[in-house]
Design a protein around this motif. Structure first.
Motif, short mmCIF file in Angstrom:
data_model
loop_
_atom_site.label_atom_id
_atom_site.label_comp_id
_atom_site.label_asym_id
_atom_site.label_seq_id
_atom_site.Cartn_x
_atom_site.Cartn_y
_atom_site.Cartn_z
N HIS A 137 -7.69 -13.94 -7.08
CA HIS A 137 -7.70 -15.35 -6.67
C HIS A 137 -6.69 -15.62 -5.55
CE1 HIS A 137 -10.16 -15.94 -10.22
NE2 HIS A 137 -9.24 -15.33 -10.92
N ARG A 138 -6.78 -14.77 -4.52
CA ARG A 138 -5.87 -14.93 -3.39
C ARG A 138 -6.51 -14.31 -2.14
NH1 ARG A 138 -1.26 -10.35 -5.03
NH2 ARG A 138 -2.68 -8.55 -4.92
N VAL A 139 -5.84 -14.52 -1.01
CA VAL A 139 -6.22 -13.85 0.24
C VAL A 139 -5.03 -13.02 0.68
CG1 VAL A 139 -6.76 -14.19 2.68
CG2 VAL A 139 -7.82 -15.66 0.95
N GLN A 140 -5.28 -11.77 1.02
CA GLN A 140 -4.23 -10.87 1.50
C GLN A 140 -4.46 -10.53 2.96
OE1 GLN A 140 -2.08 -7.98 -0.92
NE2 GLN A 140 -3.93 -7.83 -2.20
N SER A 141 -3.36 -10.19 3.64
CA SER A 141 -3.46 -9.76 5.03
C SER A 141 -2.80 -8.38 5.18
CB SER A 141 -2.81 -10.77 5.98
OG SER A 141 -1.45 -10.98 5.64
N PHE A 142 -3.39 -7.59 6.09
CA PHE A 142 -2.91 -6.24 6.35
C PHE A 142 -2.82 -6.03 7.86
CE2 PHE A 142 -4.97 -6.22 2.28
CZ PHE A 142 -4.27 -5.32 1.49
N ASP A 143 -1.83 -5.25 8.30
CA ASP A 143 -1.75 -4.95 9.73
C ASP A 143 -2.76 -3.85 10.08
OD1 ASP A 143 -0.67 -2.43 9.13
OD2 ASP A 143 1.38 -3.00 9.64
N PRO A 144 -2.94 -3.53 11.37
CA PRO A 144 -3.95 -2.54 11.75
C PRO A 144 -3.73 -1.15 11.16
CG PRO A 144 -3.38 -3.88 13.65
CD PRO A 144 -2.40 -4.24 12.56
N ASP A 145 -2.50 -0.89 10.68
CA ASP A 145 -2.22 0.39 10.03
C ASP A 145 -2.52 0.37 8.54
OD1 ASP A 145 -1.34 1.68 12.38
OD2 ASP A 145 0.63 0.74 12.18
N GLY A 146 -2.98 -0.79 8.04
CA GLY A 146 -3.31 -0.89 6.63
C GLY A 146 -2.16 -1.28 5.73
#
Length: 289
Positions: A137-146
Motif C-alpha cells: 500500500h505504497r509507492v516506491q522509487s528507485f534510481d537507474p541502478d536499482g
C-alpha cells in the motif's frame, strides 16, 4: 480509440493489421513508437513490429532470473531499457534495449526496496523508476541502478489523504507529477516528484467522476487523464484539474459487451484501451470470447 481485447486489436492505427492477441496484450512506448507484447500463459515479454513479428523475446514461467511469474505490465526508460513488473516474484526486471537481462530490482517483503505484488511501473525523464507496491500500500522509487531512494503512502481509506488501498496504476503527467490509481479507495491521487500530495480526483459511486475499482490511468500531453474501471465497465475522462469531462460506457467489441482493462497512448497520440469482451447470450457471464 483503439480497442484491444484478448481476441484481437482493431486496426485503427496506421500500418497495424488486425493482430490476434490470444492471452497476450500490447503496450506502446509513445515516445519511441516501440511496441511490446506480454504473453500471460507463456510468461514472457517480446518486442514486436506492427505486423506482429518478434524482434526479441525474454522470459518463461518460473522464479529464476530469466523467468516471470505473472508479468503484469511494463514501462520503457529514456535510455531504451525496459522495466517489466514481475508481480508473482515480487520484483521488477530491467531489460537492456536488445531484450537481455540487465538487473533484478526488489525482493519479497515490506522493508525499504522490498516489494509485495507490484502492479505497475512508470519511469520519469530523469530515469527514476516508480513502482506501485500494491500489497504494501505504497509507492516506491528507485534510481537507474536499482537502488531504493524513497517511498510514500501506507494503508488507509478514502477519508485519509495520501494513503492507499492497493495502488494499481501509475502515469506521469506533463508537469512530472505522478498519478496513482488508488484502486480500493476508488480515486486517483497526484503526487509531485518529492512524494507530496498535489490533488486527488474520483470517488466511489456510479456517476460521472466516480468509480467502483479503477485499474489504470493514462495522461495525455494536455494533462487530460483517462481512467479505466473494469468493475464499472467505464473509462472516465478528467481535465488537468481533476474535473470530470466525460465517460465512455456501454463499451462493445465485435458485437460483445466489453470491460476496459488498461489504457495508454500510441506514438501517434491515439488512446488505446485493452478490453475484455463477453458474450452474455451464448457463454457464461465472465467468459472471454
Amino acid at each position: 480509440v483503439g480497442l484491444a481485447s484478448g481476441c484481437q486489436l482493431t486496426a485503427l492505427i496506421p500500418g497495424l493489421d488486425d493482430l490476434k492477441l490470444g492471452d497476450a496484450h500490447l503496450v506502446w512506448d509513445p515516445k519511441s513508437g516501440s511496441l511490446y507484447r506480454i504473453f500471460a500463459a507463456e510468461q514472457r515479454v517480446a518486442k514486436v513490429t506492427l505486423s506482429g513479428d518478434e524482434e526479441w523475446s525474454f522470459g518463461g514461467p518460473g522464479q529464476l532470473s530469466q523467468n516471470f511469474s505473472y508479468a503484469r505490465n511494463l514501462a520503457p526508460a529514456p535510455d531504451g531499457s525496459l522495466y517489466v513488473v514481475d508481480c508473482g516474484n515480487d520484483r521488477i526486471v530491467r531489460l537492456r534495449p536488445d531484450g537481455t537481462l540487465d538487473r533484478l530490482i526488489g525482493a519479497p517483503g515490506s522493508g525499504d526496496g522490498e516489494i509485495r505484488s507490484p502492479q505497475a511501473v512508470a519511469v520519469d525523464a530523469d530515469g527514476v523508476l516508480w513502482v506501485a507496491d500494491t500489497h504494501n500500500h505504497r509507492v516506491q522509487s528507485f534510481d537507474p541502478d536499482g537502488v531504493a531512494i524513497g517511498s510514500f503512502g501506507s494503508l488507509g481509506d478514502a477519508g485519509q489523504a495520501g494513503t492507499f488501498n492497493a495502488p494499481r496504476g501509475l502515469a506521469l503527467d506533463p508537469d512530472g507529477n505522478l498519478h496513482v490509481v488508488d484502486g480500493g479507495n476508488a480515486r486517483i491521487q497526484v503526487f509531485d516528484p518529492s512524494g507530496d500530495l498535489v490533488r486527488a480526483y474520483g470517488s466511489f459511486g456510479e456517476d460521472d467522476g466516480q468509480h467502483f475499482f479503477p485499474r489504470t490511468v493514462a495522461v495525455a500531453p494536455t494533462g487530460t487523464a483517462f481512467v479505466s474501471d473494469p468493475a464499472a465497465g467505464v473509462v472516465q475522462v478528467y481535465d488537468n484539474a481533476g474535473t470530470p469531462l466525460i465517460r465512455f460506457d456501454s463499451l462493445e467489441f465485435d458485437g460483445h459487451l466489453a470491460s476496459p482493462l488498461d489504457v495508454g497512448f500510441t506514438d501517434a497520440g491515439l488512446l488505446y484501451v485493452r478490453i475484455h469482451a463477453y458474450d452474455l447470450g451464448d457463454a457464461p457471464e465472465g467468459e472471454e470470447v
